[in-house]
Scaffold this motif. Sequence first.
Motif, PDB file in Angstrom:
ATOM      1  N   VAL A 138    -129.826  53.002 -24.189  1.00 39.54           N
ATOM      2  CA  VAL A 138    -131.094  52.322 -23.927  1.00 39.54           C
ATOM      3  C   VAL A 138    -130.852  50.873 -23.529  1.00 39.54           C
ATOM      4  CG1 VAL A 138    -133.311  51.664 -24.927  1.00 39.54           C
ATOM      5  CG2 VAL A 138    -132.278  53.853 -25.540  1.00 39.54           C
ATOM      6  N   ALA A 139    -129.961  50.190 -24.253  1.00 44.59           N
ATOM      7  CA  ALA A 139    -129.710  48.775 -23.963  1.00 44.59           C
ATOM      8  C   ALA A 139    -129.083  48.590 -22.580  1.00 44.59           C
ATOM      9  CB  ALA A 139    -128.797  48.186 -25.040  1.00 44.59           C
ATOM     10  N   THR A 140    -128.148  49.464 -22.199  1.00 46.73           N
ATOM     11  CA  THR A 140    -127.519  49.354 -20.879  1.00 46.73           C
ATOM     12  C   THR A 140    -128.533  49.604 -19.770  1.00 46.73           C
ATOM     13  OG1 THR A 140    -125.425  50.121 -21.831  1.00 46.73           O
ATOM     14  CG2 THR A 140    -125.642  50.209 -19.440  1.00 46.73           C
ATOM     15  N   HIS A 141    -129.398  50.594 -19.952  1.00 40.80           N
ATOM     16  CA  HIS A 141    -130.437  50.870 -18.960  1.00 40.80           C
ATOM     17  C   HIS A 141    -131.365  49.676 -18.831  1.00 40.80           C
ATOM     18  CE1 HIS A 141    -133.658  53.907 -17.373  1.00 40.80           C
ATOM     19  NE2 HIS A 141    -133.203  53.096 -16.448  1.00 40.80           N
ATOM     20  N   LEU A 142    -131.766  49.104 -19.970  1.00 36.17           N
ATOM     21  CA  LEU A 142    -132.643  47.937 -19.941  1.00 36.17           C
ATOM     22  C   LEU A 142    -131.977  46.757 -19.241  1.00 36.17           C
ATOM     23  CD1 LEU A 142    -135.295  46.603 -20.875  1.00 36.17           C
ATOM     24  CD2 LEU A 142    -134.166  46.045 -23.025  1.00 36.17           C
ATOM     25  N   ASN A 143    -130.692  46.541 -19.502  1.00 37.08           N
ATOM     26  CA  ASN A 143    -129.965  45.443 -18.862  1.00 37.08           C
ATOM     27  C   ASN A 143    -129.895  45.652 -17.347  1.00 37.08           C
ATOM     28  OD1 ASN A 143    -128.014  43.097 -18.944  1.00 37.08           O
ATOM     29  ND2 ASN A 143    -126.658  44.658 -18.117  1.00 37.08           N
ATOM     30  N   HIS A 144    -129.644  46.889 -16.917  1.00 36.59           N
ATOM     31  CA  HIS A 144    -129.572  47.180 -15.487  1.00 36.59           C
ATOM     32  C   HIS A 144    -130.923  46.934 -14.814  1.00 36.59           C
ATOM     33  CE1 HIS A 144    -128.256  49.139 -11.792  1.00 36.59           C
ATOM     34  NE2 HIS A 144    -129.319  49.930 -11.858  1.00 36.59           N
ATOM     35  N   VAL A 145    -132.002  47.324 -15.478  1.00 37.85           N
ATOM     36  CA  VAL A 145    -133.340  47.148 -14.912  1.00 37.85           C
ATOM     37  C   VAL A 145    -133.690  45.662 -14.825  1.00 37.85           C
ATOM     38  CG1 VAL A 145    -135.781  47.485 -15.426  1.00 37.85           C
ATOM     39  CG2 VAL A 145    -134.219  49.412 -15.562  1.00 37.85           C
ATOM     40  N   ILE A 146    -133.348  44.905 -15.866  1.00 35.50           N
ATOM     41  CA  ILE A 146    -133.658  43.469 -15.861  1.00 35.50           C
ATOM     42  C   ILE A 146    -132.921  42.761 -14.727  1.00 35.50           C
ATOM     43  CG2 ILE A 146    -133.385  41.334 -17.168  1.00 35.50           C
ATOM     44  CD1 ILE A 146    -133.907  42.892 -19.700  1.00 35.50           C
ATOM     45  N   LEU A 147    -131.640  43.099 -14.548  1.00 32.86           N
ATOM     46  CA  LEU A 147    -130.881  42.470 -13.464  1.00 32.86           C
ATOM     47  C   LEU A 147    -131.431  42.856 -12.098  1.00 32.86           C
ATOM     48  CD1 LEU A 147    -127.216  42.888 -14.798  1.00 32.86           C
ATOM     49  CD2 LEU A 147    -128.535  40.772 -14.640  1.00 32.86           C
ATOM     50  N   SER A 148    -131.887  44.114 -11.960  1.00 34.20           N
ATOM     51  CA  SER A 148    -132.410  44.578 -10.672  1.00 34.20           C
ATOM     52  C   SER A 148    -133.748  43.930 -10.325  1.00 34.20           C
ATOM     53  CB  SER A 148    -132.565  46.106 -10.691  1.00 34.20           C
ATOM     54  OG  SER A 148    -131.329  46.740 -10.978  1.00 34.20           O
ATOM     55  N   HIS A 149    -134.495  43.499 -11.325  1.00 35.05           N
ATOM     56  CA  HIS A 149    -135.830  42.921 -11.094  1.00 35.05           C
ATOM     57  C   HIS A 149    -135.883  41.460 -11.532  1.00 35.05           C
ATOM     58  CE1 HIS A 149    -136.521  47.271 -11.161  1.00 35.05           C
ATOM     59  NE2 HIS A 149    -137.584  47.063 -10.413  1.00 35.05           N
ATOM     60  N   ALA A 150    -134.755  40.764 -11.393  1.00 33.99           N
ATOM     61  CA  ALA A 150    -134.703  39.360 -11.822  1.00 33.99           C
ATOM     62  C   ALA A 150    -135.707  38.510 -11.075  1.00 33.99           C
ATOM     63  CB  ALA A 150    -133.280  38.825 -11.640  1.00 33.99           C
ATOM     64  N   ALA A 151    -135.894  38.779  -9.766  1.00 35.11           N
ATOM     65  CA  ALA A 151    -136.823  37.971  -8.972  1.00 35.11           C
ATOM     66  C   ALA A 151    -138.250  38.096  -9.491  1.00 35.11           C
ATOM     67  CB  ALA A 151    -136.753  38.387  -7.501  1.00 35.11           C
ATOM     68  N   GLU A 152    -138.653  39.295  -9.896  1.00 31.76           N
ATOM     69  CA  GLU A 152    -140.013  39.485 -10.400  1.00 31.76           C
ATOM     70  C   GLU A 152    -140.197  38.878 -11.786  1.00 31.76           C
ATOM     71  OE1 GLU A 152    -141.670  43.518  -9.551  1.00 31.76           O
ATOM     72  OE2 GLU A 152    -139.651  43.895  -8.799  1.00 31.76           O
ATOM     73  N   LEU A 153    -139.118  38.727 -12.529  1.00 34.29           N
ATOM     74  CA  LEU A 153    -139.217  38.124 -13.855  1.00 34.29           C
ATOM     75  C   LEU A 153    -139.329  36.611 -13.801  1.00 34.29           C
ATOM     76  CD1 LEU A 153    -136.511  40.241 -15.737  1.00 34.29           C
ATOM     77  CD2 LEU A 153    -138.985  40.404 -15.973  1.00 34.29           C
ATOM     78  N   LEU A 154    -138.990  36.029 -12.654  1.00 34.46           N
ATOM     79  CA  LEU A 154    -139.101  34.574 -12.504  1.00 34.46           C
ATOM     80  C   LEU A 154    -140.528  34.225 -12.077  1.00 34.46           C
ATOM     81  CD1 LEU A 154    -137.537  31.856 -12.566  1.00 34.46           C
ATOM     82  CD2 LEU A 154    -137.190  32.140 -10.111  1.00 34.46           C
ATOM     83  N   GLY A 155    -141.409  34.056 -13.030  1.00 34.72           N
ATOM     84  CA  GLY A 155    -142.777  33.660 -12.731  1.00 34.72           C
ATOM     85  C   GLY A 155    -142.911  32.151 -12.656  1.00 34.72           C
ATOM     86  N   ARG A 156    -144.146  31.710 -12.482  1.00 32.41           N
ATOM     87  CA  ARG A 156    -144.367  30.266 -12.375  1.00 32.41           C
ATOM     88  C   ARG A 156    -144.041  29.558 -13.687  1.00 32.41           C
ATOM     89  NH1 ARG A 156    -149.173  27.960  -8.787  1.00 32.41           N
ATOM     90  NH2 ARG A 156    -147.951  29.302  -7.422  1.00 32.41           N
ATOM     91  N   GLN A 157    -144.391  30.209 -14.808  1.00 34.33           N
ATOM     92  CA  GLN A 157    -144.101  29.589 -16.092  1.00 34.33           C
ATOM     93  C   GLN A 157    -142.595  29.445 -16.307  1.00 34.33           C
ATOM     94  OE1 GLN A 157    -146.259  28.278 -18.427  1.00 34.33           O
ATOM     95  NE2 GLN A 157    -144.337  27.549 -19.324  1.00 34.33           N
ATOM     96  N   GLU A 158    -141.828  30.499 -15.952  1.00 31.60           N
ATOM     97  CA  GLU A 158    -140.375  30.422 -16.095  1.00 31.60           C
ATOM     98  C   GLU A 158    -139.793  29.358 -15.171  1.00 31.60           C
ATOM     99  OE1 GLU A 158    -141.699  34.113 -17.817  1.00 31.60           O
ATOM    100  OE2 GLU A 158    -142.017  33.290 -15.811  1.00 31.60           O
ATOM    101  N   THR A 159    -140.358  29.225 -13.942  1.00 32.56           N
ATOM    102  CA  THR A 159    -139.871  28.203 -13.006  1.00 32.56           C
ATOM    103  C   THR A 159    -140.118  26.810 -13.564  1.00 32.56           C
ATOM    104  OG1 THR A 159    -140.359  29.694 -11.155  1.00 32.56           O
ATOM    105  CG2 THR A 159    -139.973  27.381 -10.640  1.00 32.56           C
TER     106      THR A 159
END
Length: 698
Positions: A491-512
């Motif tokens: 589960v953790a490896t799958h989650l890590n792969h998904v987070i890395l693949s969608h890094a651009a979408e995780l960078l919102g205005r608040q994170e910027t």
Amino acid sequence: MNDSLALTMNQLFGKSNLRALAAPALIIMILAMMVLPLPPFALDLLFTFNIALAVMVLLVAMYTVKPLDFSVFPTVLLVTTLLRLSLNVASTRVVLLQGHAGPDAAGKVIEAFGHFLVGGNYTVGIVVFVILTVINFVVITKGAGRIAEVSARFTLDAMPGKQMAIDADLNAGLIGEDEARKRRSTVAQEADFYGSMDGASKFVRGDAIAGILILIINIVGGLIVGVLQHDMDAASAAKIYTLLTIGDGLVAQIPALIISTAAGLVVTRVGDDGLDIGQQFVGQLFGNPAALALTAAILGVLGLIPGMPHLVFLLMAFAIGGLAYWKIAQREGQESLAQEAAVAAPAAAAESPEASWNDVAPVDVLGLEVGYRLIPLVDQSQDGDLLKRIRGLRKKFAQEVGFLSAPVHIRDNLELKPNGYRIALKGVEIGAGEAFPGMYLAINPGRVAGPLPGTQTRDPAFDLPAIWIESNLRDQAHALGYTVVDAGTVVATHLNHVILSHAAELLGRQETQSLLDHIATEAPKLIEDLVPKLLSLSIVQRVLQNLLEEGVNIRDMRTIIETLAEHAGRIQDPLELTSQVRIALGRAIVQQFFPGKGEMQVMAIEPGLERVLAQALLSGGEGALEPGLADTLLRETSLAAQRQEDLGLPPVLLVSGQLRWLLSRFLRRAVPQLKVIANAEVPDSRTIKVTTIIGANK
């Protein structure tokens, strides 16, 4: 002078040094017993110490949770074997020299074992001694030695797979460097331990053979000494010396049997569930009330057969049946308590108040939903470590990518399969799979040595063929070359792969904004001159997202901010700003694909085709490509990328700067692993070698 002498004596006989000298002193004393004569009282003390030491070793082995907790056991086997052999030599000397004086000539311990344990009958003593020796040599020692030999072989064969699993956890951020170093050390210690146990079992086997030879030699030697030197008749000499020899053999063979049993317990230990051998034995053998009840019924039937010992069978059936009844009552009590707690929870809840804005829950940026059988993985009260691993993932993501992602909100979902889980980004599913706690996923990296029994599946993170296997097949899977991970790691490896693949979408205005505030603590003037004076926050966010979409980390924020500040006066388009930032980050981008300073082996587009693409794409975007040309470009690029990967090279396409962004977006759909870089991004110090020219035959 006196102070110097006192200091030297203190250094030599300090507490730590005395402890270090204990082992060499013990070995020297054991070896000295083979040469120096010992009085009978000293033999009594040493034989008693030998018995106590054997019992102590057995109890330590019983309370050991993992074999490595008793890693000194092979050395203990050698020391105890030497001690027994030294005592045999010392006692033989006393028996032959003083045996004519009476049955207590060699000490009270040998006399007790020779008279009381076998009733003073040397024929019975010889039979008992031979039986004990056969049990020790043929049954326990041979079986334990075989298990140690097989365990050593499988442990050595499994070392590469275990090392790969540790490296996979380290790369996924599930563990740190210290934990990885500790695990590697444990793997090496396991191999050393089982290898040592394989060799140490030969000590016990040799000791058993030596015991038989010493017995025969002592009896023959005693007859010769008693008849020829002390003028005893043959019958008296045979009785006295044989009883003394039997007592000597039994007092050494019983501790040897205890030590062999301890060795068997250590090497037959299976599982790493935090329980010692005694707890495992009781829990697994007497934990099933159905098996106990059936055993009681069979014994009861046997007890009713005419001619059978009714009292013994019926008494034992009653005892085992009572234990089964108690187990069933205990289990029902636990289930009723759980049901009462489940019923009381809704009843204790207060009446639902009127709807309010508090009922409008925001959508989680990152969510992980699990089926009810996966709840133990995220429940710390049940030793679930998935939360800890996710915290490690976020930390590693921040270190490698360059910003802190949103926290992962975990909740159970009864609509999922019991072993299913779902990863959601802003409420939308982006990944799903199944995990089975207590089982292991054996992933086929492409070069395994054989099949495994289990449930065929696919690795959810990288879509590799895999098999869910039982825990007892883990070492076998390692030996065959599989990469074996537990359910939490899946589960953790799958989650890590998904987070890395969608890094651009995780960078919102608040994170910027949080990222810029963090940079401002070290370079406040740099941020103040850029945002919002030259660029708005949304443009900076878009530039960073463009970089993340193509796998470029944003750790070097100083270079990114300085480049944006340099060009913001004349460029406001995020795509053009991204191109300038990529040029500034060119060295890091190239280093990511081609480490070191060697030549870059890349793919390129035929110049004529590149001009056609420039005219088509720059005039109307991707949609302006003629369908046949687009299909040919996609097909040839995909084949060229596959050839690059087969050669062990990264699939990197080198194009002109004006085409880079448009080609990257166009080809990303069909060839997701392809990376497109511009000529201007390559540092002047790097040498370029074109391995494939796309469109050269057209």
